[in-house]
Structures are given as structure tokens and as C-alpha cells.
Design a protein around this motif. Structure first.
Motif, PDB file in Angstrom:
ATOM      1  N   THR A   4      -3.701  -7.014  -4.116  1.00  0.00           N
ATOM      2  CA  THR A   4      -4.607  -8.167  -4.074  1.00  0.00           C
ATOM      3  C   THR A   4      -3.953  -9.276  -3.267  1.00  0.00           C
ATOM      4  OG1 THR A   4      -3.667  -9.027  -6.147  1.00  0.00           O
ATOM      5  CG2 THR A   4      -5.629  -7.640  -6.324  1.00  0.00           C
ATOM      6  N   TYR A  48       0.843  -1.197   0.000  1.00  0.00           N
ATOM      7  CA  TYR A  48       0.000   0.000   0.000  1.00  0.00           C
ATOM      8  C   TYR A  48       0.884   1.255   0.000  1.00  0.00           C
ATOM      9  CZ  TYR A  48      -3.450  -3.456   1.529  1.00  0.00           C
ATOM     10  OH  TYR A  48      -4.260  -4.559   1.621  1.00  0.00           O
ATOM     11  N   GLU A  65       3.458   7.330  -9.836  1.00  0.00           N
ATOM     12  CA  GLU A  65       2.238   6.990 -10.559  1.00  0.00           C
ATOM     13  C   GLU A  65       1.299   6.255  -9.614  1.00  0.00           C
ATOM     14  OE1 GLU A  65       3.327   4.668 -13.890  1.00  0.00           O
ATOM     15  OE2 GLU A  65       4.494   6.258 -14.854  1.00  0.00           O
ATOM     16  N   LEU A  66       0.014   6.292  -9.929  1.00  0.00           N
ATOM     17  CA  LEU A  66      -0.971   5.624  -9.095  1.00  0.00           C
ATOM     18  C   LEU A  66      -0.782   4.116  -9.208  1.00  0.00           C
ATOM     19  CD1 LEU A  66      -3.385   6.328  -7.252  1.00  0.00           C
ATOM     20  CD2 LEU A  66      -4.868   5.870  -9.217  1.00  0.00           C
ATOM     21  N   PRO A  67      -0.445   3.444  -8.112  1.00  0.00           N
ATOM     22  CA  PRO A  67      -0.183   1.998  -8.183  1.00  0.00           C
ATOM     23  C   PRO A  67      -1.483   1.212  -8.302  1.00  0.00           C
ATOM     24  CG  PRO A  67      -0.029   2.754  -5.918  1.00  0.00           C
ATOM     25  CD  PRO A  67      -0.261   3.981  -6.763  1.00  0.00           C
ATOM     26  N   PRO A  68      -1.420   0.003  -8.849  1.00  0.00           N
ATOM     27  CA  PRO A  68      -2.624  -0.840  -8.911  1.00  0.00           C
ATOM     28  C   PRO A  68      -3.011  -1.296  -7.508  1.00  0.00           C
ATOM     29  CG  PRO A  68      -0.680  -2.076  -9.603  1.00  0.00           C
ATOM     30  CD  PRO A  68      -0.242  -0.647  -9.436  1.00  0.00           C
ATOM     31  N   PRO A  69      -4.273  -1.578  -7.271  1.00  0.00           N
ATOM     32  CA  PRO A  69      -4.698  -2.015  -5.934  1.00  0.00           C
ATOM     33  C   PRO A  69      -4.048  -3.346  -5.551  1.00  0.00           C
ATOM     34  CG  PRO A  69      -6.478  -2.296  -7.524  1.00  0.00           C
ATOM     35  CD  PRO A  69      -5.399  -1.527  -8.225  1.00  0.00           C
TER      36      PRO A  69
END
Length: 393
Positions: A142, A122, A136-140
Motif C-alpha cells: 500500500t 512486491y 508465505e503470501l505477503p500482504p498487498p
């Protein structure tokens, strides 16, 4: 004749200052050892350090003292966590520095999440240091496990990151990637090791910040954000009673291995910090006195402090750990934190820096508990004093 007593030695300020041995320490252990270098009395090294492995601390002490110290003689601040088996199956977040993950696994914890692993999963949570913010906006994330408890091994390197992420975990009930709903209270279990506000190193300035300072920050941030008190499932390390109970067990285990038949009746706790070493020894002495007056049942202290996290209510005495020890006397040395001119305060009001109570907020201030049974110059004098009391040569 077999010894009926044992020693609990603090390390920093008593045996070493930083990386340098205190000159009196080798003399003390020459007195404690026989001609072949074996200890004549059971000894436990009881330190609030926790950013290393027991084996590494044993090697360090062996080199400093000029004798062979085994890991079984060393109690780090987190060592009694092996007794808290009800948490060993839970997924726990660990904070501190050094080999925290290895320490946690060695203590029995099977599902360990480090602060760095949480930050990597996170990255948007860690925003104080602008150079570490994601570009950059990281992927969520999982598949990241739900955290079920927090273990604070010691002060971390990057306080701002650890403070932020621990608060996030507590506010989100272990799911910091989710949107914040109602703040859960009581929060997840928190177990903290080492409550020392300050410790003594080589610096000329009085003392360095310890893990107790970090805990103070965490407690105040949590209360400021939620309006509620941060609660601890357990507080471990000196002056916690559970730590001294564990030390007693190891002392008796040593005596049995040496074939000494006499039961251990008395412990001498040698330290340099009135707020941890002296307080802890005196608190344990009080525990022992009440135990021998039949004011305890099944090894659980029945007193106003019984519900406090530092008494180790979940630590049930093993059948082979019934207490023969009758007293734990505190001996304060003047080679570390303690200063001759530092008076014990009668209250927490109008105190100077040298007299203010530095203990943890969950330990009630009692001036009698920070008054040592004896004050001597150094650890060699402490050993000599105990030998005289025991009529031991």
C-alpha cells in the motif's frame, strides 16, 4: 602561452587496468604537469564507469596518477543526466550497483526507487531464485508510488531480478502490483548510461561483460514478450554525442578557472575501445564539423541522426557554452581492448569475434567511425603526439 587544446582521457585500459595503473600513465601526467604538479592543459577523465561517486573516482585517479584530480574533472557514464531536468521531478526506478540512489539524488532526481525497494514491496515478482521466494503470501503493498521512468546506471549484480522487475514496470505502466491490462506503448521513459558491450580488466580472457550486454538482454526480452522494440529516451555515456558536449563544457570551464584566455579549439580523445572511445570522438568530430558549416541551428543537430536518443536532443546549449571547439581527434592506444590484429569490418556479415560491431543497436554501423585518427602504443605516446601537433613543449 595559453593552451588552445584539451584532452579527454578514457580510464580503464588507458590509465589503469583493473586496480593497477598503466606504467605509461604517470609519465604522461608528468609531461602534462608543471613543476608544482598543476596541469598545464585542461583535462577531463571521460569514463563509462558508473558504479561509484565522482568524488570516489577522482580519489582513485589521484592515487593512480600521482596528482590531484578534482571531481569536476571526472565524467562518469551518468554525469550528463544532470542536464535532463525534465525528469528530475518524476518518480524513477534506478538499476545498477554501487551508490545508485545517492548518484541519482546528486544528479538532481528527487523521487528515487531502488530495485531492492521495489522487490521488497512486491516480493512475488522476483521468482527466479527459489531461495528468495516468499514462504508465505505477503500482504498487498500500500502507498507505493507509481513509477514514471527507469534509469539504468550500469550492470546490476543480480541480472535476473533486474531484468524481471524492469520488464514488469514497463508492462504495467509503472504499477507492477496491478493486474496486467493492455500493454502500454510507447512505454515509460527509459534512460540508459554506458553502452559498452565489453570492458578490459586484469583477466587473460579478452574482455568482461559490460552494461551493453545487460541492455542487449533487456531489449531482446522486451521484444520477445511484446513484439515491439524497447525505446530509449536517452542513451548516455560514450559514444553518445551528449556526453562529449558535456565534456567540452567542462574543458572550457577548467580553462576559464585557470585564467587561460585563448579559446579551446581542439580536443584529443584518448581511448582503448574503437566501439566507444573512437566511435564517440569521431561522431562528435562530425557534429563539430557540421556545426561550423552552419548545418545546425540553436545547437541541435540537423542530420539523419537528429532524432536518435544518443544525440541529446533535449540538451539545449547554455549561452555560456557556445562552441569554440573545431575538432575532436581520436587517439587509440594498445594497452586495453584494442588489438593490433583486429581489423575493422566492412560489414556486419561474416565477422569474427574480433571484428564484429560491438556498438549499441541504435548506433548505425559505419566503418569510418571506428577508424582512429592515430594509433599509438600507450597514453604517454598519445600526449607526445598531441604536443607535437600543437607545437607545445
Amino acid at each position: 602561452q595559453p593552451p588552445a587544446f584539451g584532452f579527454l582521457f578514457d580510464v580503464d585500459g588507458v590509465l589503469v587496468r583493473g586496480s593497477q595503473a598503466v606504467p605509461a600513465a604517470r609519465r604522461a601526467f608528468q609531461r602534462l604537469s608543471d613543476s608544482s604538479g598543476r596541469l598545464r592543459v585542461p583535462v577531463v577523465f571521460l569514463t563509462n564507469a558508473g558504479n561509484c561517486l565522482r568524488s570516489a573516482k577522482a580519489r582513485e585517479l589521484s592515487q593512480a596518477l600521482g596528482l590531484q584530480v578534482s571531481p569536476e574533472q571526472v565524467i562518469l557514464s551518468h554525469s550528463p543526466l544532470r542536464l535532463f531536468s525534465q525528469f528530475h521531478q518524476k518518480c524513477v526506478l534506478v538499476a545498477g550497483q554501487g551508490p545508485v540512489e545517492e548518484n541519482a539524488r546528486n544528479l538532481g532526481f528527487e523521487h528515487v526507487v531502488t530495485m531492492e525497494a521495489l522487490r521488497k514491496a512486491y516480493p512475488l515478482l522476483d521468482m527466479v531464485d527459489q531461495s528468495r521466494r516468499p514462504k508465505e503470501l505477503p500482504p498487498p503493498a500500500t502507498g507505493f508510488p507509481t513509477i514514471e521512468g527507469v534509469i539504468l546506471f550500469g550492470e546490476p549484480v543480480r541480472w535476473e531480478t533486474s531484468l524481471q522487475l524492469i520488464i514488469d514496470v514497463l508492462l504495467s505502466n509503472g504499477n507492477p502490483g496491478a493486474e496486467l491490462q493492455d500493454v502500454p506503448y510507447p512505454h515509460l521513459p527509459v534512460l540508459a548510461c554506458n553502452m559498452d558491450l565489453l570492458w578490459m580488466a586484469e583477466a587473460k580472457m579478452p574482455s568482461r561483460f559490460g552494461h551493453g550486454t545487460f541492455l542487449l538482454c533487456l531489449e531482446n526480452i522486451y521484444k520477445k514478450v511484446t513484439g515491439r522494440e524497447l525505446k530509449y529516451e536517452a542513451l548516455i555515456g560514450k559514444p553518445s554525442t551528449v556526453t562529449y558536449r558535456y565534456a567540452e563544457y567542462l574543458i572550457k570551464e577548467q580553462a576559464e578557472k585557470q585564467g587561460w584566455k585563448s579559446p579551446i579549439r581542439r580536443l584529443y580523445a584518448v581511448g582503448d575501445n574503437p566501439m566507444s572511445d573512437v566511435y564517440g570522438a569521431n561522431l562528435y568530430n562530425s557534429y563539430l564539423k557540421s556545426a561550423h558549416q552552419n548545418q545546425v541551428q540553436a545547437g541541435v543537430k540537423r542530420s539523419p541522426q537528429a532524432a536518435s536518443p544518443h544525440t541529446g536532443g533535449c540538451f539545449e546549449r547554455r549561452k555560456d557554452c557556445s562552441s569554440s571547439v573545431e575538432s575532436c581527434e581520436s587517439i587509440l592506444v594498445c594497452t586495453g581492448v584494442y588489438r593490433h590484429n583486429a581489423d575493422v569490418p566492412s560489414s556486419t556479415e561474416d565477422c569474427t569475434m574480433e571484428t564484429v560491431f560491438h556498438g549499441h543497436r541504435d548506433f548505425c554501423f559505419d566503418p569510418s567511425l571506428v577508424e582512429a585518427s592515430y594509433i599509438v602504443q600507450d597514453v604517454n605516446d598519445a600526449v607526445e603526439l598531441a604536443f607535437k601537433k600543437e607545437n607545445w613543449s
